[in-house]
Design a protein around this motif. Sequence first.
Motif, PDB file in Angstrom:
ATOM      1  N   ILE A 102       7.946   5.529   3.054  1.00 58.02           N
ATOM      2  CA  ILE A 102       8.915   4.554   2.540  1.00 58.02           C
ATOM      3  C   ILE A 102       8.444   3.136   2.861  1.00 58.02           C
ATOM      4  CG2 ILE A 102      10.857   6.145   2.669  1.00 58.02           C
ATOM      5  CD1 ILE A 102      11.782   4.587   5.174  1.00 58.02           C
ATOM      6  N   GLN A 103       8.953   2.183   2.070  1.00 53.06           N
ATOM      7  CA  GLN A 103       8.585   0.773   2.258  1.00 53.06           C
ATOM      8  C   GLN A 103       9.504   0.078   3.244  1.00 53.06           C
ATOM      9  OE1 GLN A 103       8.306  -1.144  -1.574  1.00 53.06           O
ATOM     10  NE2 GLN A 103       6.686   0.230  -2.277  1.00 53.06           N
ATOM     11  N   ARG A 104      10.721   0.562   3.401  1.00 55.34           N
ATOM     12  CA  ARG A 104      11.710  -0.021   4.303  1.00 55.34           C
ATOM     13  C   ARG A 104      12.082  -1.443   3.902  1.00 55.34           C
ATOM     14  NH1 ARG A 104       9.022   1.869   8.595  1.00 55.34           N
ATOM     15  NH2 ARG A 104       8.353  -0.205   9.167  1.00 55.34           N
ATOM     16  N   GLY A 105      12.838  -1.568   2.818  1.00 59.70           N
ATOM     17  CA  GLY A 105      13.314  -2.911   2.540  1.00 59.70           C
ATOM     18  C   GLY A 105      13.761  -3.234   1.134  1.00 59.70           C
ATOM     19  N   PRO A 106      12.867  -3.220   0.142  1.00 57.88           N
ATOM     20  CA  PRO A 106      13.167  -3.938  -1.098  1.00 57.88           C
ATOM     21  C   PRO A 106      14.382  -3.464  -1.874  1.00 57.88           C
ATOM     22  CG  PRO A 106      10.837  -3.322  -0.986  1.00 57.88           C
ATOM     23  CD  PRO A 106      11.515  -2.659   0.158  1.00 57.88           C
ATOM     24  N   CYS A 107      14.733  -2.182  -1.802  1.00 60.90           N
ATOM     25  CA  CYS A 107      15.763  -1.674  -2.715  1.00 60.90           C
ATOM     26  C   CYS A 107      17.147  -2.256  -2.462  1.00 60.90           C
ATOM     27  CB  CYS A 107      15.800  -0.153  -2.667  1.00 60.90           C
ATOM     28  SG  CYS A 107      14.421   0.604  -3.537  1.00 60.90           S
ATOM     29  N   ASP A 108      17.484  -2.563  -1.220  1.00 59.90           N
ATOM     30  CA  ASP A 108      18.781  -3.201  -0.966  1.00 59.90           C
ATOM     31  C   ASP A 108      18.838  -4.610  -1.560  1.00 59.90           C
ATOM     32  OD1 ASP A 108      20.449  -1.295   0.312  1.00 59.90           O
ATOM     33  OD2 ASP A 108      19.301  -1.493   2.150  1.00 59.90           O
ATOM     34  N   PRO A 109      17.879  -5.495  -1.247  1.00 57.92           N
ATOM     35  CA  PRO A 109      17.903  -6.809  -1.888  1.00 57.92           C
ATOM     36  C   PRO A 109      17.813  -6.737  -3.410  1.00 57.92           C
ATOM     37  CG  PRO A 109      16.488  -6.843   0.038  1.00 57.92           C
ATOM     38  CD  PRO A 109      16.849  -5.414  -0.190  1.00 57.92           C
ATOM     39  N   LEU A 110      17.032  -5.801  -3.932  1.00 61.21           N
ATOM     40  CA  LEU A 110      16.948  -5.652  -5.388  1.00 61.21           C
ATOM     41  C   LEU A 110      18.307  -5.276  -5.980  1.00 61.21           C
ATOM     42  CD1 LEU A 110      13.542  -3.814  -5.786  1.00 61.21           C
ATOM     43  CD2 LEU A 110      14.171  -5.931  -6.941  1.00 61.21           C
ATOM     44  N   ALA A 111      18.963  -4.303  -5.368  1.00 57.00           N
ATOM     45  CA  ALA A 111      20.290  -3.923  -5.850  1.00 57.00           C
ATOM     46  C   ALA A 111      21.250  -5.100  -5.778  1.00 57.00           C
ATOM     47  CB  ALA A 111      20.829  -2.750  -5.028  1.00 57.00           C
ATOM     48  N   GLY A 112      21.166  -5.841  -4.671  1.00 54.91           N
ATOM     49  CA  GLY A 112      22.051  -6.987  -4.504  1.00 54.91           C
ATOM     50  C   GLY A 112      21.840  -8.059  -5.542  1.00 54.91           C
ATOM     51  N   MET A 113      20.571  -8.411  -5.798  1.00 53.66           N
ATOM     52  CA  MET A 113      20.309  -9.493  -6.754  1.00 53.66           C
ATOM     53  C   MET A 113      20.571  -9.058  -8.191  1.00 53.66           C
ATOM     54  SD  MET A 113      19.866 -12.000  -4.865  1.00 53.66           S
ATOM     55  CE  MET A 113      20.748 -11.145  -3.541  1.00 53.66           C
ATOM     56  N   HIS A 114      20.285  -7.796  -8.527  1.00 51.80           N
ATOM     57  CA  HIS A 114      20.666  -7.319  -9.863  1.00 51.80           C
ATOM     58  C   HIS A 114      22.175  -7.420 -10.048  1.00 51.80           C
ATOM     59  CE1 HIS A 114      16.684  -4.995 -10.237  1.00 51.80           C
ATOM     60  NE2 HIS A 114      16.716  -5.837 -11.242  1.00 51.80           N
ATOM     61  N   ALA A 115      22.930  -7.084  -8.997  1.00 54.47           N
ATOM     62  CA  ALA A 115      24.390  -7.157  -9.102  1.00 54.47           C
ATOM     63  C   ALA A 115      24.872  -8.594  -9.248  1.00 54.47           C
ATOM     64  CB  ALA A 115      25.030  -6.503  -7.875  1.00 54.47           C
ATOM     65  N   VAL A 116      24.261  -9.524  -8.509  1.00 53.29           N
ATOM     66  CA  VAL A 116      24.657 -10.933  -8.639  1.00 53.29           C
ATOM     67  C   VAL A 116      24.341 -11.439 -10.043  1.00 53.29           C
ATOM     68  CG1 VAL A 116      24.259 -13.278  -7.824  1.00 53.29           C
ATOM     69  CG2 VAL A 116      24.389 -11.408  -6.185  1.00 53.29           C
ATOM     70  N   SER A 171       5.358  -8.158   6.239  1.00 55.51           N
ATOM     71  CA  SER A 171       5.640  -6.861   5.637  1.00 55.51           C
ATOM     72  C   SER A 171       4.642  -5.801   6.076  1.00 55.51           C
ATOM     73  CB  SER A 171       5.625  -6.987   4.107  1.00 55.51           C
ATOM     74  OG  SER A 171       5.751  -5.728   3.487  1.00 55.51           O
ATOM     75  N   ILE A 172       3.356  -6.083   5.943  1.00 60.31           N
ATOM     76  CA  ILE A 172       2.346  -5.091   6.322  1.00 60.31           C
ATOM     77  C   ILE A 172       2.397  -4.836   7.826  1.00 60.31           C
ATOM     78  CG2 ILE A 172      -0.142  -4.671   6.474  1.00 60.31           C
ATOM     79  CD1 ILE A 172      -0.473  -6.083   3.807  1.00 60.31           C
ATOM     80  N   GLY A 173       2.668  -5.882   8.590  1.00 58.22           N
ATOM     81  CA  GLY A 173       2.650  -5.760  10.040  1.00 58.22           C
ATOM     82  C   GLY A 173       3.691  -4.824  10.611  1.00 58.22           C
ATOM     83  N   VAL A 174       4.670  -4.426   9.814  1.00 60.56           N
ATOM     84  CA  VAL A 174       5.741  -3.569  10.326  1.00 60.56           C
ATOM     85  C   VAL A 174       5.629  -2.146   9.793  1.00 60.56           C
ATOM     86  CG1 VAL A 174       7.453  -3.916   8.492  1.00 60.56           C
ATOM     87  CG2 VAL A 174       8.229  -3.624  10.849  1.00 60.56           C
ATOM     88  N   ARG A 175       4.611  -1.866   8.994  1.00 57.04           N
ATOM     89  CA  ARG A 175       4.576  -0.585   8.286  1.00 57.04           C
ATOM     90  C   ARG A 175       3.327   0.210   8.654  1.00 57.04           C
ATOM     91  NH1 ARG A 175       4.379  -2.660   3.902  1.00 57.04           N
ATOM     92  NH2 ARG A 175       6.612  -3.089   3.685  1.00 57.04           N
ATOM     93  N   GLY A 176       3.495   1.366   9.270  1.00 59.72           N
ATOM     94  CA  GLY A 176       2.347   2.188   9.615  1.00 59.72           C
ATOM     95  C   GLY A 176       2.660   3.169  10.717  1.00 59.72           C
ATOM     96  N   LEU A 177       1.762   4.115  10.907  1.00 56.57           N
ATOM     97  CA  LEU A 177       1.897   5.072  11.999  1.00 56.57           C
ATOM     98  C   LEU A 177       1.389   4.440  13.286  1.00 56.57           C
ATOM     99  CD1 LEU A 177       0.624   8.278  10.175  1.00 56.57           C
ATOM    100  CD2 LEU A 177       2.996   7.676  10.690  1.00 56.57           C
ATOM    101  N   PRO A 178       2.008   4.726  14.413  1.00 58.45           N
ATOM    102  CA  PRO A 178       1.550   4.139  15.679  1.00 58.45           C
ATOM    103  C   PRO A 178       0.064   4.410  15.917  1.00 58.45           C
ATOM    104  CG  PRO A 178       3.649   5.258  15.977  1.00 58.45           C
ATOM    105  CD  PRO A 178       3.196   5.597  14.592  1.00 58.45           C
ATOM    106  N   GLY A 179      -0.665   3.348  16.233  1.00 58.47           N
ATOM    107  CA  GLY A 179      -2.077   3.476  16.538  1.00 58.47           C
ATOM    108  C   GLY A 179      -2.998   3.533  15.351  1.00 58.47           C
ATOM    109  N   SER A 180      -2.470   3.426  14.141  1.00 52.65           N
ATOM    110  CA  SER A 180      -3.305   3.512  12.943  1.00 52.65           C
ATOM    111  C   SER A 180      -3.257   2.202  12.164  1.00 52.65           C
ATOM    112  CB  SER A 180      -2.844   4.664  12.051  1.00 52.65           C
ATOM    113  OG  SER A 180      -1.547   4.408  11.529  1.00 52.65           O
ATOM    114  N   GLU A 181      -4.074   2.117  11.136  1.00 49.51           N
ATOM    115  CA  GLU A 181      -4.118   0.914  10.305  1.00 49.51           C
ATOM    116  C   GLU A 181      -2.810   0.768   9.535  1.00 49.51           C
ATOM    117  OE1 GLU A 181      -6.311  -0.200   6.178  1.00 49.51           O
ATOM    118  OE2 GLU A 181      -7.669   0.390   7.802  1.00 49.51           O
TER     119      GLU A 181
END
Length: 801
Positions: A556-570, A153-163
Amino acid sequence: MHGLKELRVIDHSSGIAGPYCSKLFADAGADVVKLEGPLGDPLRTWSGTGADLGGRDGALFRYLNASKRSVVGVLDELDRDADGENALGAESEALIAGADLLIEDLPPSAYDRLSLLERYPGLVVLSITPFGLKGPMAGRPATEFTIQAECGSIGVRGLPGSEPFQAGGSPVAWTGGCFAAVAALAAIRRAHASGHGEHIDFSLLEVGAVATNTYLDLMWGILGRPPAQGAFPYTETPSIEPTRDGFVGFNTYTAQQLSDFLLLIGRPELREKGEFDQFAQRLARLEEWEAIVHAYTREHTTDEIIEQAQMLRIPVAPVCNGQTVLEHEQLKARGTFIEDPSGGFKRPIPPYRIDGQGLAPPRSAPRLGEHNGQIEDREPKRPQASGACRLPLEGMRIIDTTSWWAGPIATHMLALLGAEVIHVESIQKIDGARSIGGTFSALHEKWWECSFVYLSVNSNKRGLTLNLADPRGRAILDSLIADADALVENFSPRVMEGFGVTWEKVQALNPRCHYVRMPAFGLDGPWREYVGFAATMEQMSGMAWLTGHGDDQPRIQRGPCDPLAGMHAVFALLVAMAERDHSGRGHFVECSMVEGALNVTAEQVIEFTAYGNLMQRQGNRSPEAAPQGLYPCSDHHVSDNPQWLALSVASEAQWEAFLDWLGRPDWATQVGGDLISRRRQHDRLDEALRGVFAERNRDACVEELIAAGVPAACVVDPRMLAEHPQLVARGFQEEVEHPVVGRQATMSAPFRYASIDHWLDAAAPLLGQHNAEILRELGRDEDEIERLTAEKVIGDWPEGV
């Protein structure tokens, strides 16, 4: 509503994941008994902003544990009976004997879980741990931060060249609680029907892999897994942009949305040039691109931009925090926030409605041990185990008319759990997630079959194309509904209604069929028809507000809200299934994406309304641990991929162990051992630790720290998860053969049932792959199938390609 009133849940967990899981049960009417140690759940004394609690239980604890009962006891202190076997104490024995579900988050070696199930056949035991109970990382010390590092998760989130930076607000824990509730309720449903209990080995690492990095590992697999070159963190653009009075959030996932965005900002000529059409083009010229965007956004207010963007059907939202979200017109219109029954703060309502009605109002959270000696003896209503132990939803038929991620991941979970799922799209408008396959257009003619998101959330389904604009397509859909247990959709409300698919129509076709609708903002209110994606929900709910470095804007975090919506619906559908067991009829389920997101960002509203404190972005720090952060090691620049070490010292015991590892230097021993003191000295500690880690090898440091009991992790490249030793050991990714992309390691469920050896049986279907098969089952002959194909009511090739 009857709901889950016949269930008893024993919750022997603390923190967020387990209690949020049991909260979903309590909201639906289950009798949830919180089994706490003598000191109680640590959240009783917690405030995310360090507020003075005034002698009361913390407001977050009261939110998570409303409508529950509390008894003091232990599960992991097992006595020895006369034969030397482990046995529970009498009080705990009675609690477990009367339970349908036990939730616990104890270490792998705490007790023999399978032995417990042998003593209580039919019981479901849910074990929630950071890495699962088996594998080389089982039992490792961990925090939300190190799990995010380890899952990619952390490895995919950030500005190019930054932490890179974490996703703020503990989304893995909250999302984990939601997935866990689904896994548990499905297993209970089977236990009540067949008598077969279950042990669920639930991994938060796997939740993070599913929910927070958009299946980039499968993308890499489709590319043939070349050597990873260069660091991978990136940010979307356009996304959150500054306005004249704050921030506004956009989504432009489709070519049409980006084209309309260029019209919005007054640069229609850029649509003709095409120089910013692709994400890579915008990222390569980020400074220039942002100057173009900000020339528009900085000249307008957030409200002005939202009004103009929605007229163009561009997904857009304000970037809210724990204060401003309370004033949002849509949320006020729907009564999304209510006063907690214990008083003193506001809380979101549960994220779904059944037959147009919300769930029963919550009761006040219990005091520690308030119900000692008051838990009634109970005999669970389940038969003696008989027959084979099958998947829990076997025999259910689901008509899946969803698109993109939120809806398909919901129906995907139903398919993994045994339901027959028919995924419906059309050649005129393919599932939106397929458009991601355009990345591979140079490699595959059928690029729409190469979307790593589509492939990940549609395995185990059959595929059917139907043009619902044609009466014959609608007639076929009617035939499917007539024999279905549920119809699921996640478009803006006008879409299915425009095809005549209403609740009244569904009931007329099949009185036992449920209808699950997953609108972005709900079926009423001024934002009813507005479009929204996962990032829209992150922007509006507060997730983005807590994500990003402190000196930067929200991200943005890019991810959790779709799975959250899906599992709440299930979960809501499974509650409706329980209701049908009593009513004999299907039920109408509404589960809005934004309210699902707001249920897991509730801490921000809670802290503001209870204590007047606004939670803020902290980069890679958090209220729960110090020191915490990413540190470059000696091998940081040896390869193209920076070698970040994630460290998170949560407890005083871990701090003492960390001091020993450091050799107890003066600069560290002078800091007080309590969390407050460590947080106050965080800047000083960071400066010193950067010097320490800069001289050491990352992998060696991680292994030494883990051995010392200190949470640490490598920041994993999300493209490399197929090689992750813990995920490999647990068989989390299963290989399936696909006609276009070949044999690929594909993510399955983030938990293991003891009774099930695998989850995936088939790859995601090709466009229209099962058209003829399904239509024959409905009684259509070959001549009619050929006519429907020729006239493009069905088909297997996207129109216009």
